[in-house]
Design an enzyme around this catalytic site. Structure first.
Site, PDB file in Angstrom:
ATOM      1  N   GLY A   1       0.850  -1.200   0.000  1.00 21.43           N
ATOM      2  CA  GLY A   1       0.000   0.000   0.000  1.00 21.43           C
ATOM      3  C   GLY A   1       0.879   1.240   0.000  1.00 21.43           C
TER       4      GLY A   1
ATOM      5  CB  SER B   1       0.818   3.688  -4.718  1.00 19.85           C
ATOM      6  OG  SER B   1      -0.474   3.247  -4.360  1.00 19.85           O
ATOM      7  NE  ARG B   2      -4.757   5.067  -3.293  1.00 22.17           N
ATOM      8  CZ  ARG B   2      -5.922   4.621  -2.847  1.00 22.17           C
ATOM      9  NH1 ARG B   2      -6.613   5.317  -1.974  1.00 22.17           N
ATOM     10  NH2 ARG B   2      -6.390   3.477  -3.261  1.00 22.17           N
TER      11      ARG B   2
ATOM     12  CB  VAL C   1      -1.639  -7.549   1.113  1.00 21.28           C
ATOM     13  CG1 VAL C   1      -0.602  -6.498   0.802  1.00 21.28           C
ATOM     14  CG2 VAL C   1      -2.974  -6.941   1.525  1.00 21.28           C
TER      15      VAL C   1
ATOM     16  CG  ASN D   1       0.859   1.273   5.003  1.00 24.67           C
ATOM     17  OD1 ASN D   1       0.550   1.966   5.979  1.00 24.67           O
ATOM     18  ND2 ASN D   1       0.397   1.521   3.785  1.00 24.67           N
TER      19      ASN D   1
ATOM     20  CB  SER E   1      -5.355   1.505  13.835  1.00 23.56           C
ATOM     21  OG  SER E   1      -6.251   2.557  14.111  1.00 23.56           O
TER      22      SER E   1
ATOM     23  CE1 TYR F   1      -8.777   0.064   9.661  1.00 25.88           C
ATOM     24  CE2 TYR F   1      -9.041   1.029  11.847  1.00 25.88           C
ATOM     25  CZ  TYR F   1      -8.330   0.917  10.658  1.00 25.88           C
ATOM     26  OH  TYR F   1      -7.187   1.646  10.481  1.00 25.88           O
TER      27      TYR F   1
ATOM     28  CE  LYS G   1      -5.378  -1.321  10.687  1.00 21.97           C
ATOM     29  NZ  LYS G   1      -4.229  -1.438   9.789  1.00 21.97           N
TER      30      LYS G   1
ATOM     31  CB  ILE H   1      -3.164   9.888   9.520  1.00 18.11           C
ATOM     32  CG1 ILE H   1      -2.521   9.350  10.809  1.00 18.11           C
ATOM     33  CG2 ILE H   1      -2.103  10.436   8.570  1.00 18.11           C
ATOM     34  CD1 ILE H   1      -1.720  10.333  11.632  1.00 18.11           C
TER      35      ILE H   1
HETATM   36  P1  NAD Z   1      -5.145   4.807   1.985  1.00 19.06           P
HETATM   37  O1  NAD Z   1      -6.464   4.322   1.517  1.00 19.06           O
HETATM   38  O2  NAD Z   1      -4.619   6.105   1.479  1.00 19.06           O
HETATM   39  O3  NAD Z   1      -4.025   3.683   1.737  1.00 19.06           O
HETATM   40  C1  NAD Z   1      -4.309   2.321   1.900  1.00 19.06           C
HETATM   41  C2  NAD Z   1      -3.446   1.578   0.929  1.00 19.06           C
HETATM   42  O4  NAD Z   1      -3.669   0.173   1.069  1.00 19.06           O
HETATM   43  C3  NAD Z   1      -3.798   1.956  -0.514  1.00 19.06           C
HETATM   44  O5  NAD Z   1      -2.603   2.158  -1.238  1.00 19.06           O
HETATM   45  C4  NAD Z   1      -4.548   0.723  -1.005  1.00 19.06           C
HETATM   46  O6  NAD Z   1      -4.426   0.504  -2.410  1.00 19.06           O
HETATM   47  C5  NAD Z   1      -3.835  -0.370  -0.231  1.00 19.06           C
HETATM   48  N1  NAD Z   1      -4.620  -1.598  -0.223  1.00 19.06           N
HETATM   49  C6  NAD Z   1      -5.887  -1.792   0.161  1.00 19.06           C
HETATM   50  N2  NAD Z   1      -6.246  -3.088  -0.045  1.00 19.06           N
HETATM   51  C7  NAD Z   1      -5.151  -3.706  -0.551  1.00 19.06           C
HETATM   52  C8  NAD Z   1      -4.875  -5.029  -0.988  1.00 19.06           C
HETATM   53  N3  NAD Z   1      -5.796  -5.995  -0.941  1.00 19.06           N
HETATM   54  N4  NAD Z   1      -3.636  -5.309  -1.446  1.00 19.06           N
HETATM   55  C9  NAD Z   1      -2.694  -4.366  -1.521  1.00 19.06           C
HETATM   56  N5  NAD Z   1      -2.891  -3.079  -1.152  1.00 19.06           N
HETATM   57  C10 NAD Z   1      -4.114  -2.774  -0.677  1.00 19.06           C
HETATM   58  O7  NAD Z   1      -5.214   4.814   3.576  1.00 19.06           O
HETATM   59  P2  NAD Z   1      -4.126   5.139   4.694  1.00 19.06           P
HETATM   60  O8  NAD Z   1      -4.825   5.996   5.671  1.00 19.06           O
HETATM   61  O9  NAD Z   1      -2.847   5.547   4.123  1.00 19.06           O
HETATM   62  O10 NAD Z   1      -3.968   3.667   5.353  1.00 19.06           O
HETATM   63  C11 NAD Z   1      -2.723   2.988   5.464  1.00 19.06           C
HETATM   64  C12 NAD Z   1      -2.758   2.133   6.715  1.00 19.06           C
HETATM   65  O11 NAD Z   1      -2.871   2.988   7.856  1.00 19.06           O
HETATM   66  C13 NAD Z   1      -3.934   1.165   6.792  1.00 19.06           C
HETATM   67  O12 NAD Z   1      -3.483  -0.062   7.341  1.00 19.06           O
HETATM   68  C14 NAD Z   1      -4.882   1.855   7.770  1.00 19.06           C
HETATM   69  O13 NAD Z   1      -5.713   0.954   8.445  1.00 19.06           O
HETATM   70  C15 NAD Z   1      -3.888   2.517   8.704  1.00 19.06           C
HETATM   71  N6  NAD Z   1      -4.400   3.635   9.502  1.00 19.06           N
HETATM   72  C16 NAD Z   1      -4.864   4.779   8.919  1.00 19.06           C
HETATM   73  C17 NAD Z   1      -5.316   5.822   9.726  1.00 19.06           C
HETATM   74  C18 NAD Z   1      -5.823   7.125   9.170  1.00 19.06           C
HETATM   75  O14 NAD Z   1      -6.382   7.941   9.930  1.00 19.06           O
HETATM   76  N7  NAD Z   1      -5.640   7.407   7.911  1.00 19.06           N
HETATM   77  C19 NAD Z   1      -5.299   5.668  11.124  1.00 19.06           C
HETATM   78  C20 NAD Z   1      -4.820   4.493  11.671  1.00 19.06           C
HETATM   79  C21 NAD Z   1      -4.362   3.472  10.864  1.00 19.06           C
END
Ligand code: NAD
Length: 282
Positions: free
Chosen positions: A33, A35-36, A86, A112, A164, A178, A182, A211
């Site tokens: 993950g 790329s973003r 994944v 991630n 998380s 969710y 975690k 975030i």
């Molecule tokens: P995001 O949606 O920007 O990024 C999530 C990434 O995971 C994306 O690149 C997506 O393509 C990838 N992904 C999803 N399903 C997938 C799969 N089956 N195979 C491969 N890649 C896959 O979100 P984010 O906020 O950057 O999340 C990243 C991590 O951080 C996640 O595990 C999320 O649970 C965790 N997180 C985020 C926050 C928040 O507030 N943004 C808080 C706590 C934890």
């Protein structure tokens, strides 16, 4: 102190100034993950610290390739992108094998990738439950396992997982699945850390609070009042975090700076989890 131990040892061979222990030059990392959002920021942090980074993304190679290009421009010249889902063990094995054949090794795996679903527990379907657990829990296991198969014979490696804040608190959303995924991730990190310590592989997690990524953007726009009351106000620092504020923790855990740390989870949440909301200062 010169003490002769009957068994075990004291310390490691890692020495030198602390700034050097954060240095990742010569290391190869992979970020699922990547790329973003948070994965992209962690990948950038690892590259800034000197690592070549393999960006794994699920659906669009272009998005991953754009990040890899950005990292190469920073000096992480071996960085490249691959597609990998994944939930598919074969995709992760292929990604690790390709990395080893192109860059010679894999030192750091950042597991991630994750998804979120907001559904009241009583309405959640079996498919929704399975899909989320497949990505958030099984996907982390597959990523760690694919990396460890390569790291164990080398007797060195480092695995960092994105957990998380919601592993510790019911976060005010209908996210039982969710949050449970975690919490499971945190236990998985402890178990893998325990099993693989004998192979000199460390496994740790980062638990972000709220975030600003694509996951939150639309909600903040549509429901600013609700967003303030459950994402911002509960954080003692009174703000949402940014992805790059997690890069420091990722570099710390991925580097020799954390050499005596394994099986742990660093919470980076602006003080969200410090005290119940009703106790907050106004
Ligand atoms: P995001 O949606 O920007 O990024 C999530 C990434 O995971 C994306 O690149 C997506 O393509 C990838 N992904 C999803 N399903 C997938 C799969 N089956 N195979 C491969 N890649 C896959 O979100 P984010 O906020 O950057 O999340 C990243 C991590 O951080 C996640 O595990 C999320 O649970 C965790 N997180 C985020 C926050 C928040 O507030 N943004 C808080 C706590 C934890």
């Amino acid at each position: 102190m010169d003490i002769k131990l009957k068994e075990g040892r004291v310390g490691t061979d890692i020495t030198g100034p602390v700034t050097e222990r954060f240095d990742l030059r010569g290391r190869v990392a992979m970020v699922t993950g990547g790329s973003r959002g948070i994965g992209r920021a962690m990948a950038r942090g690892l590259a800034e610290a000197g690592a070549d980074v393999v960006i794994l993304s699920r659906s669009t190679k272009d998005e991953g390739e754009a990040v890899a290009e950005e990292l190469r421009a920073l000096g992480a010249t071996g960085s490249f992108a691959m597609l990998a889902d994944v939930t598919k063990r074969a995709d992760l094995d292929t990604a690790v094998n390709e990395t080893v054949s192109r860059l010679g090794k894999l030192d750091i795996m950042v597991a991630n990738a994750g998804i979120g679903i907001d559904v009241n527990a009583e309405d959640m379907s079996e498919d929704q439950w399975d899909r989320l657990m497949d990505v958030n829990l099984k996907g982390v296991f597959f990523a760690a396992q694919a990396a460890a198969k390569h790291m164990i014979p080398r007797k060195t490696g480092n695995i960092v997982v994105t957990s998380s804040l919601s592993a510790f608190v019911a976060n005010g959303n209908p996210q039982a699945c969710y949050n449970t995924s975690k919490a499971g991730v945190n236990m998985l990190v402890r178990c893998l850390a325990y099993e693989w310590a004998r192979h000199n592989i460390r496994v740790n997690a980062i638990a972000p609070g709220f975030i600003m990524t694509d996951i939150l953007g639309p909600f903040l726009k549509e429901f600013p009042d609700e967003a303030y009351s459950y994402m911002i106000r509960p954080a003692a620092m009174n703000r949402i975090g940014t992805p790059d504020e997690l890069a420091g923790a990722a570099v710390f855990l991925a580097s020799d700076a954390s050499s005596y740390m394994t099986g742990q989870c660093i919470v980076v949440d602006g003080g969200y989890s410090l005290t119940p909301l009703e106790n907050r200062l106004t």
